[in-house]
Enzyme design. Sequence first.
Site, PDB file in Angstrom:
ATOM      1  N   SER A 106       5.797  -4.722  -2.382  1.00 52.51           N
ATOM      2  CA  SER A 106       5.441  -3.373  -2.806  1.00 52.51           C
ATOM      3  C   SER A 106       5.871  -2.369  -1.732  1.00 52.51           C
ATOM      4  O   SER A 106       7.041  -2.283  -1.392  1.00 52.51           O
ATOM      5  CB  SER A 106       3.939  -3.294  -3.106  1.00 52.51           C
ATOM      6  OG  SER A 106       3.602  -2.094  -3.769  1.00 52.51           O
ATOM      7  N   GLY A 109       0.824  -1.206   0.000  1.00 49.82           N
ATOM      8  CA  GLY A 109       0.000   0.000   0.000  1.00 49.82           C
ATOM      9  C   GLY A 109       0.851   1.246   0.000  1.00 49.82           C
ATOM     10  O   GLY A 109       0.416   2.305   0.439  1.00 49.82           O
ATOM     11  N   GLY A 110       2.086   1.119  -0.474  1.00 49.72           N
ATOM     12  CA  GLY A 110       3.018   2.232  -0.411  1.00 49.72           C
ATOM     13  C   GLY A 110       3.277   2.615   1.032  1.00 49.72           C
ATOM     14  O   GLY A 110       3.216   1.775   1.942  1.00 49.72           O
TER      15      GLY A 110
END
Length: 569
Positions: free
Chosen positions: A258, A173-174
């Site tokens: 991510s 989710g960054g």
Amino acid sequence: MSPSDSIRALRMNRRDFLRRASVVALSSSVLLKYANGQGPNFVVAETSFGKIRGVEEQGVKIFKGIPYGASTAGINRFMPPVDPGTWTGVRDALEYGRSAPQTDPSSPKRNPAGLPRNSAAATSPSGPSIFTALGVPGEKPTGEGEDCLVLNVWTPAIDDGSKRPVILWLHGGGFRGGSGSNPGWDGTNLCLRGNVVVMTINHRLNVMGFANLSEFSPDFAASGVAGMLDIVHALKWVRTNIAKFGGDPNTVMIFGQSGGGRKCETLLAMPSAKGLFHRATIESGVAIKVVDRDIATRNAEMLLAKLGIPKTDVHKVQKVPLKKLMAAHYAINHELGNDDLDAQGFAPSVDGTILPQHPFYPTASPVSADVPVMIGNTRTEYTGLTTDAALWHLDQDGMQTRIKELLGDQSEAMINVYRKYSPDASPSDIFFLIESDYRYGAKTMKIAERRAALGKGSVYLYYFTWESPVQGGQLQSPHNIEWPFAFDNVKLCAKLTGGGPAAVALADRVSEAWIAFARTGNPNTPKLPHWPAFTATDRATMVVGNVSQVVNDPLREKRIAMFRALNLS
């Protein structure tokens, strides 16, 4: 499939996958057990703050929502984390805790910056509980809030004197959204397969975790990295408490995909995290640089201006209503208009002390140089990152236009390189390959190179090429595809992986390698070909697919061209 059906299918993006995979990830045996009226098998463990009660399922002891820090509201807002208060009696640890604030209050149904809400529909405010839908008691929506410093533990045994590897997952989710509460990240299968302890955590995000107010008061010296200090605080909880959960505090692997991979990379550059973890696995996460201090200060000035707070009264930010803060955050993101908000928005910033330098710029940080690193990316990352269905229907002109927007006058040469190695690929396929390597592939290879140059901890590089059969295979090897295999949860996440025999067989091989790396710092197992450590000379890469193989520098000409385009010397 009709053209309209095809377009609708293509609109299923990363967010849809995570949401749907998460719903089905809930254990059917748990549902059946509760539906049949059987009560849970409670277990009690002791932490340094008090006793907690969890449940045992399939022989795995599960504890959720364990506080590792106090609420970050009020005087704790934008400050380093502090310990939670102690409690008497036994505290329930049966449900996931609150996710960090991340929803745009002006549009409650929106996810942060278009990112997935990584907390599951079964446990997030975005959807009803699957238990409720079936008419049986179970998980309840936990919502968002500043009292979000919680962690979850899956372990084969409690306080048995064993020293099992500890695998701590950092969610994606960054640096903006998500939580550790996605049931797709359930640690049961890893526990059963590898006799390991699995953990997930929540921590502060976006403006709440990374607004750098240090220029306006020394009291906020740590505010630009507060969300990362939360993770360090969780690692300190592990060091103090994990032996009671059958884990070894001296054998801790951090891993994430991510944004979670970027958090791993940032921890590698933080002196306060040194010695708290001993291996790092980075899945499709690239943080060569984080946020420069001048950009962080600009963002903080924008925040105070939006809130109508003079710089001389910066402490007033601790009293601003949460919804007002989040509204200002989203307004600033909209003004920045940059899809790389992890480098331009509210994300960790270099301060020279807590984060002395960028993780891999100009060279790899030497802070935890001895920690072995496993890193990789997928072949077509961008197929899992876009909602634009037109990208699957590009003609030659459309593809050239898109690549020129990306690479300018280097676009034609880049297209020729990629066309040389994929002469039968469609224009859309060429676009996705170039876009994916531009965003992830080239940077991943450069990170491996710079990390190996430290000459201490080993580096292992992978390239995930397995293609999901869902949606007729149109997504190929999208962003997010690795983690169901690493968690051995491909059946639970069948909406992403298909859950078929090929996926199950590959999960058997991949999860064993991840477990081996957690245990020894070396991913080699009999189930995969011999996997040499990466060096700048050979560039050994494990190409992961139905038939995996080690290839030296598998993207050599593409890599060189992309390094040139990105100025990655």
